[in-house]
Design a protein around this motif. Structure first.
Motif, PDB file in Angstrom:
ATOM      1  N   LEU A  43       0.827  -1.200   0.000  1.00 11.77           N
ATOM      2  CA  LEU A  43       0.000   0.000   0.000  1.00 11.77           C
ATOM      3  C   LEU A  43       0.866   1.257   0.000  1.00 11.77           C
ATOM      4  O   LEU A  43       0.598   2.219  -0.742  1.00 11.77           O
ATOM      5  N   HIS A  82       1.312   4.131  -3.205  1.00 15.45           N
ATOM      6  CA  HIS A  82       1.096   5.572  -3.091  1.00 15.45           C
ATOM      7  C   HIS A  82       2.402   6.356  -3.047  1.00 15.45           C
ATOM      8  O   HIS A  82       2.385   7.570  -2.791  1.00 15.45           O
ATOM      9  N   ILE A 129       0.306  10.622   7.133  1.00 12.07           N
ATOM     10  CA  ILE A 129      -0.709   9.695   6.620  1.00 12.07           C
ATOM     11  C   ILE A 129      -1.873   9.679   7.586  1.00 12.07           C
ATOM     12  O   ILE A 129      -1.692   9.721   8.812  1.00 12.07           O
ATOM     13  N   CYS A 161      -5.631   7.390   8.065  1.00 11.26           N
ATOM     14  CA  CYS A 161      -6.441   6.261   7.602  1.00 11.26           C
ATOM     15  C   CYS A 161      -7.850   6.407   8.163  1.00 11.26           C
ATOM     16  O   CYS A 161      -8.164   5.865   9.241  1.00 11.26           O
ATOM     17  N   GLU A 200     -14.121   9.629   5.749  1.00  9.74           N
ATOM     18  CA  GLU A 200     -13.321   9.879   4.557  1.00  9.74           C
ATOM     19  C   GLU A 200     -13.358  11.350   4.119  1.00  9.74           C
ATOM     20  O   GLU A 200     -12.296  11.945   3.856  1.00  9.74           O
ATOM     21  N   SER A 237      -4.433  10.573   2.538  1.00 13.29           N
ATOM     22  CA  SER A 237      -5.568   9.829   3.083  1.00 13.29           C
ATOM     23  C   SER A 237      -5.634   8.442   2.452  1.00 13.29           C
ATOM     24  O   SER A 237      -5.650   8.311   1.221  1.00 13.29           O
ATOM     25  N   LEU A 238      -5.687   7.416   3.289  1.00 12.89           N
ATOM     26  CA  LEU A 238      -5.791   6.028   2.834  1.00 12.89           C
ATOM     27  C   LEU A 238      -7.062   5.425   3.438  1.00 12.89           C
ATOM     28  O   LEU A 238      -7.025   4.758   4.467  1.00 12.89           O
ATOM     29  N   VAL A 245      -8.820   0.952   4.744  1.00 11.23           N
ATOM     30  CA  VAL A 245      -7.767   0.009   5.130  1.00 11.23           C
ATOM     31  C   VAL A 245      -8.314  -0.960   6.180  1.00 11.23           C
ATOM     32  O   VAL A 245      -8.893  -0.539   7.180  1.00 11.23           O
ATOM     33  N   TYR A 271      -4.039  -1.904   8.884  1.00 16.64           N
ATOM     34  CA  TYR A 271      -3.873  -0.645   9.621  1.00 16.64           C
ATOM     35  C   TYR A 271      -2.892  -0.846  10.778  1.00 16.64           C
ATOM     36  O   TYR A 271      -2.017  -0.008  11.019  1.00 16.64           O
TER      37      TYR A 271
END
Length: 337
Positions: free
Chosen positions: A174, A178, A220, A222, A228, A240-241, A244, A249
């Motif tokens: 991941l 990115h 980062i 999550c 979101e 922003s991920l 996950v 995570y």
């Protein structure tokens, strides 16, 4: 690993409803396992993903309706009786939640539950105990497991939550996808619920992110379900991920150079897997709810919250190794700046 293989008995355990509480209950679950109990766990929809790396732990999702919950427990009871003729002749379930409903469901399913006598539910339980003196939540769950077993053992200094090789590999992929270079800071700015009816979310988190990004720190976030849009809007300088899985995570939290958090479940996960955590608290009492472990540093000030400059200074000092982390409980540092 089960030490007493001759016992090998099933115990049905109702987990609590929040990520941090489930993490803080892991030492109690391992204590039960070490004393020969096969764990059958029931929790929220995210619980299987959170605990998937814990070998041999069966985790079922708790249904929404009361009738379905009781039916689930009855089915587990039938399965356990088929393997163990003495299942119904002993205490065979533990209610980690303090709610009336947790005890009621066990009683309706014919289980002999053990738990704290909270919310006037003692009569529903096979064995009930008075709530212990106020203390850290991990000790609450640990003490209940000790009482169930009839032992008196000290809690571990570290939770030692397991992260699988598969989860670590998924986290690495991941990050590569990115283009994230290490080291990075993982921020946990969202905090569900309140503490004693007071908002426990640090109101200057967005300012901290702006300052940290200006200093060249990689950030980062999550976001969980429903977070979101807020993550993108409030923290545009952080990658922003979303979406996950909890196990992945945990691997991201473990890999981070530093996790900066509110009083929130991911902070407990981060510390449990051995990550370094800077926990920014307001009304939350650290002696009750701070992350448990040697790699946590707690900054607390209330009712005037800490400034983003003060938190950034502490974060940079931790990253530079200029100050040690707070140390294992009960030596976790609480600082008012």
């Amino acid at each position: 690993m089960i030490e007493d293989r001759q016992a090998d008995k099933t115990v049905i355990v109702r987990l609590r409803n929040f990520v941090g509480d489930v993490v803080l209950g892991i030492p109690a679950l391992r204590l039960l396992e070490r004393h020969g109990y096969r764990l059958q766990l029931i929790g929220k929809g995210w619980a299987p993903a959170l605990l998937e790396a814990e070998e041999g732990w069966a985790v079922q999702v708790r249904p929404k309706k009361l009738g379905d919950r009781v039916a689930q427990l009855k089915a587990l009871r039938r399965e356990a009786r088929a393997r163990q003729p003495d299942f119904d002749r002993r205490a065979n379930a533990i209610a980690l939640p303090w709610s009336f409903s947790a005890a009621l469901e066990m009683r309706l399913a014919g289980l002999k539950g053990v738990g704290y006598a909270h919310e006037a539910r003692g009569w529903l339980l096979h064995r009930s105990y008075a709530m212990p003196a106020p203390g850290h939540a991990l000790l609450n769950y640990w003490e209940l497991a000790c009482r169930f077993l009839g032992v008196d053992e000290p809690p571990p200094a570290e939770i030692g939550m397991t992260v699988s090789a598969t989860q670590r590999e998924a986290a690495a992929q991941l990050l590569a996808q990115h283009g994230v270079e290490e080291p990075y800071l993982l921020i946990c700015p969202f905090a569900g619920g309140t503490f004693e009816v007071l908002d426990k979310t640090w109101p200057r988190f967005a300012d901290f992110v702006e300052l940290a990004a200006a200093r060249g720190l990689r950030l980062i976030v999550c976001p969980g379900p429903g977070e979101e849009e807020a993550a993108t809007r409030q923290y545009p300088k952080a990658l922003s991920l979303p979406g996950v899985k909890l196990g992945v995570y945990a691997a991201l939290l473990q890999r981070a150079a530093l996790v900066v958090s509110n009083d929130t479940g991911p902070a407990h996960v981060a510390t449990a897997v051995g990550g370094r955590v800077l926990s920014v608290l307001g009304p939350t009492k650290p002696e009750l709810w701070a992350p448990w472990g040697a790699q946590v540093d707690v900054l607390r000030q209330y009712p005037e919250w800490l400034t983003p400059e003060a938190v950034l200074a502490r974060a940079e000092a931790l990253l530079a190794g200029a100050v040690p982390s707070g140390g294992a409980w009960p030596f976790c540092m609480s600082t008012a700046a």
